[in-house]
Design a protein around this motif. Structure first.
Motif, PDB file in Angstrom:
ATOM      1  N   CYS A   1       4.851 -13.338  12.144  1.00 33.76           N
ATOM      2  CA  CYS A   1       5.775 -14.269  11.487  1.00 33.76           C
ATOM      3  C   CYS A   1       6.995 -14.445  12.384  1.00 33.76           C
ATOM      4  N   HIS A   2       7.548 -15.664  12.399  1.00 41.18           N
ATOM      5  CA  HIS A   2       8.710 -15.931  13.248  1.00 41.18           C
ATOM      6  C   HIS A   2      10.017 -15.393  12.676  1.00 41.18           C
ATOM      7  N   LEU A   3      10.009 -15.003  11.395  1.00 41.41           N
ATOM      8  CA  LEU A   3      11.278 -14.589  10.775  1.00 41.41           C
ATOM      9  C   LEU A   3      11.775 -13.265  11.346  1.00 41.41           C
TER      10      LEU A   3
ATOM     11  N   HIS B   1       6.011  -9.657   5.771  1.00 44.98           N
ATOM     12  CA  HIS B   1       5.479 -11.015   5.916  1.00 44.98           C
ATOM     13  C   HIS B   1       5.561 -11.735   4.564  1.00 44.98           C
ATOM     14  N   PRO B   2       5.945 -13.008   4.555  1.00 45.78           N
ATOM     15  CA  PRO B   2       6.047 -13.723   3.273  1.00 45.78           C
ATOM     16  C   PRO B   2       4.743 -13.718   2.472  1.00 45.78           C
ATOM     17  N   TYR B   3       3.594 -13.720   3.142  1.00 44.41           N
ATOM     18  CA  TYR B   3       2.327 -13.718   2.402  1.00 44.41           C
ATOM     19  C   TYR B   3       2.120 -12.382   1.686  1.00 44.41           C
TER      20      TYR B   3
ATOM     21  N   ALA C   1      -0.618 -23.863  14.460  1.00 43.43           N
ATOM     22  CA  ALA C   1       0.380 -22.776  14.441  1.00 43.43           C
ATOM     23  C   ALA C   1       0.170 -21.866  13.236  1.00 43.43           C
ATOM     24  N   CYS C   2       1.237 -21.510  12.486  1.00 45.92           N
ATOM     25  CA  CYS C   2       1.089 -20.493  11.436  1.00 45.92           C
ATOM     26  C   CYS C   2       0.153 -20.971  10.323  1.00 45.92           C
ATOM     27  N   PRO C   3      -0.901 -20.192  10.016  1.00 53.12           N
ATOM     28  CA  PRO C   3      -1.834 -20.640   8.974  1.00 53.12           C
ATOM     29  C   PRO C   3      -1.220 -20.663   7.579  1.00 53.12           C
ATOM     30  N   PHE C   4      -0.092 -19.932   7.381  1.00 50.67           N
ATOM     31  CA  PHE C   4       0.508 -19.832   6.047  1.00 50.67           C
ATOM     32  C   PHE C   4       1.577 -20.906   5.813  1.00 50.67           C
ATOM     33  N   GLN C   5       1.815 -21.758   6.807  1.00 54.09           N
ATOM     34  CA  GLN C   5       2.955 -22.690   6.763  1.00 54.09           C
ATOM     35  C   GLN C   5       2.982 -23.577   5.519  1.00 54.09           C
ATOM     36  N   GLU C   6       1.802 -23.985   5.006  1.00 54.81           N
ATOM     37  CA  GLU C   6       1.810 -24.937   3.887  1.00 54.81           C
ATOM     38  C   GLU C   6       2.205 -24.282   2.565  1.00 54.81           C
ATOM     39  N   ARG C   7       2.234 -22.947   2.526  1.00 49.00           N
ATOM     40  CA  ARG C   7       2.546 -22.262   1.262  1.00 49.00           C
ATOM     41  C   ARG C   7       3.793 -21.388   1.367  1.00 49.00           C
ATOM     42  N   CYS C   8       4.440 -21.429   2.511  1.00 51.62           N
ATOM     43  CA  CYS C   8       5.518 -20.472   2.762  1.00 51.62           C
ATOM     44  C   CYS C   8       6.880 -21.050   2.382  1.00 51.62           C
ATOM     45  N   ASP C   9       7.674 -20.252   1.660  1.00 52.59           N
ATOM     46  CA  ASP C   9       9.026 -20.676   1.268  1.00 52.59           C
ATOM     47  C   ASP C   9       9.965 -20.750   2.469  1.00 52.59           C
ATOM     48  N   TYR C  10       9.610 -20.087   3.558  1.00 55.31           N
ATOM     49  CA  TYR C  10      10.526 -19.993   4.707  1.00 55.31           C
ATOM     50  C   TYR C  10      10.078 -20.850   5.889  1.00 55.31           C
ATOM     51  N   VAL C  11       9.144 -21.759   5.655  1.00 54.44           N
ATOM     52  CA  VAL C  11       8.598 -22.547   6.771  1.00 54.44           C
ATOM     53  C   VAL C  11       9.729 -23.324   7.468  1.00 54.44           C
ATOM     54  N   HIS C  12       9.702 -23.326   8.784  1.00 59.25           N
ATOM     55  CA  HIS C  12      10.678 -24.085   9.562  1.00 59.25           C
ATOM     56  C   HIS C  12       9.965 -24.683  10.775  1.00 59.25           C
TER      57      HIS C  12
HETATM   58  S1  SF4 Z   1       8.186 -18.149   8.131  1.00 56.93           S
HETATM   59 FE1  SF4 Z   1       6.913 -19.458   9.371  1.00 56.93          FE
HETATM   60  S2  SF4 Z   1       5.756 -18.044  10.659  1.00 56.93           S
HETATM   61 FE2  SF4 Z   1       6.555 -16.852   8.946  1.00 56.93          FE
HETATM   62  S3  SF4 Z   1       4.912 -16.925   7.437  1.00 56.93           S
HETATM   63 FE3  SF4 Z   1       6.340 -18.575   6.939  1.00 56.93          FE
HETATM   64  S4  SF4 Z   1       5.418 -20.335   7.944  1.00 56.93           S
HETATM   65 FE4  SF4 Z   1       4.499 -18.533   8.873  1.00 56.93          FE
END
Ligand code: SF4
Length: 342
Positions: free
Chosen positions: A316-318, A247-249, A284-295
């Motif tokens: 995670c959707h990845l 997971h990115p987090y 949706a994803c709680p980590f979206q605002e800090r994630c390098d892979y947000v889509h």
């Molecule tokens: S890729 Fe998307 S689902 Fe996965 S942690 Fe990042 S924001 Fe969340």
């Protein structure tokens, strides 16, 4: 494996004048006999409130939804007098601040023996003997002398050892330690973790270690559950979390751990941004605002925990961190559906 604690779809809500705070948002897990589980997350991730709710210790404006069973007995909604028979006896908790956990105006001996008299119906002499045994077990020097002392006469490290000894007095089956080393200096932290590793072997109690520091769980825990925004982001064995984070987090937490690098000065990585406001969690994803892979999908669909390998799961959707493309097969909840069910 037999579960000491089974938690299912647990949610914690707090009513505040500014609206409802969603501190824990549907977590499920087991703690098995003799197992050590690390719950890791930044402050505000919901990790402490999760266990305060299990112990029936939420603030007055808090409420618990879902289920938490100790050996098959439901704890959620249990009357306080019944909970008190389990708390401190079968399930014990160690807090970060030993000054708060100990009563300042009572001698250590009195505080320890009272627990045994109350929960085990022991006589005074037997209770003192048992208290001494426990102080020796947690390696308190001059144990007999400590019984006559007050908490303020002891160092922070010694007070924390006494808290651990008190928690172990009734031989609990589950020991919940909430940031037990955070208030201590680094060398004392190492001693307390070393002590807990020994106790894990000697007492056979299941241990839950709640911490913001991934490094703390490395030498002690069997399983790790990484929490963010009141949800589990990733769960797995210590080896999986440390060597195959999915997971990115988790990857961000690992990258922000200090390392010993000979002869080089490396700047520590910090995950950008701040943990989410639990009153206004992102959809949706709680980590979206800090994630390098947000889509796009991360904003519309809540990723659900799914197995990466048996026993190792991520939300995670990845497809993977090595191949960070969206996995159309990843299970998720459309935001509107989640909003209705919360
Ligand atoms: S890729 Fe998307 S689902 Fe996965 S942690 Fe990042 S924001 Fe969340």
């Amino acid at each position: 494996m037999t579960a000491v604690l089974e938690v299912r779809d647990l949610k914690v809500r707090f009513a505040t004048p500014d609206g409802e705070v969603s501190a824990v948002n549907g977590v499920s897990f087991d703690v098995n006999e003799g197992e050590c589980v690390g719950i890791v997350g930044e402050s505000g991730s919901g990790k402490s409130q999760l266990f305060m709710s299990v112990m029936g210790l939420l603030a007055k404006n808090g409420r618990t939804l879902g289920s938490a069973k100790y050996r098959g007995t439901e704890l959620v909604g249990m009357p306080v007098k019944d909970l008190n028979k389990i708390r401190g006896d079968k399930i014990a908790m160690i807090f970060q601040d030993s000054m708060t956990g100990l009563t300042p105006h009572l001698r250590i001996g009195k505080q320890m023996t009272e627990v045994l008299v109350q929960h085990k119906g022991m006589g005074e002499a037997a209770a003192v003997k048992r208290a001494l045994e426990m102080l020796n077990l947690v390696r308190i020097p001059e144990a007999a002398r400590r019984l006559a002392q007050y908490p303020h006469e002891l160092s922070g490290g010694m007070r924390q050892r006494i808290m651990i000894a008190m928690a172990l007095l009734c031989e609990p089956e589950l020991l919940i330690a909430d940031e037990p080393t955070t208030a201590l200096d680094v060398t004392v932290q190492a001693q307390i973790l070393d002590l807990m590793a020994d106790l894990k072997r000697v007492t056979k109690a299941a241990i839950v270690l709640i911490t913001h520091d991934l490094g703390t769980v490395a030498g002690l825990c069997d399983k790790v559950q990484v929490m963010y925004g009141g949800r589990f982001m990733e769960t797995g064995s210590v080896q999986e979390i440390f060597y195959q984070p999915a997971h990115p987090y988790t990857a961000g937490l690992l990258a922000s751990m200090p390392r010993l690098t000979e002869g080089r000065r490396e700047k520590l990585y910090a995950i950008p941004g701040q943990p989410p406001n639990l009153q206004r969690l992102p959809k949706a994803c709680p980590f979206q605002e800090r994630c390098d892979y947000v889509h796009e999908r991360c904003v519309d669909e809540l990723p659900l925990l799914r197995d990466v390998t048996p026993g190792h799961a991520k939300a995670c959707h990845l497809l993977s961190l090595a191949n960070p493309v969206s996995d159309p097969k990843a299970p998720s909840l459309k935001v509107a559906t989640e909003a209705r069910s919360a």
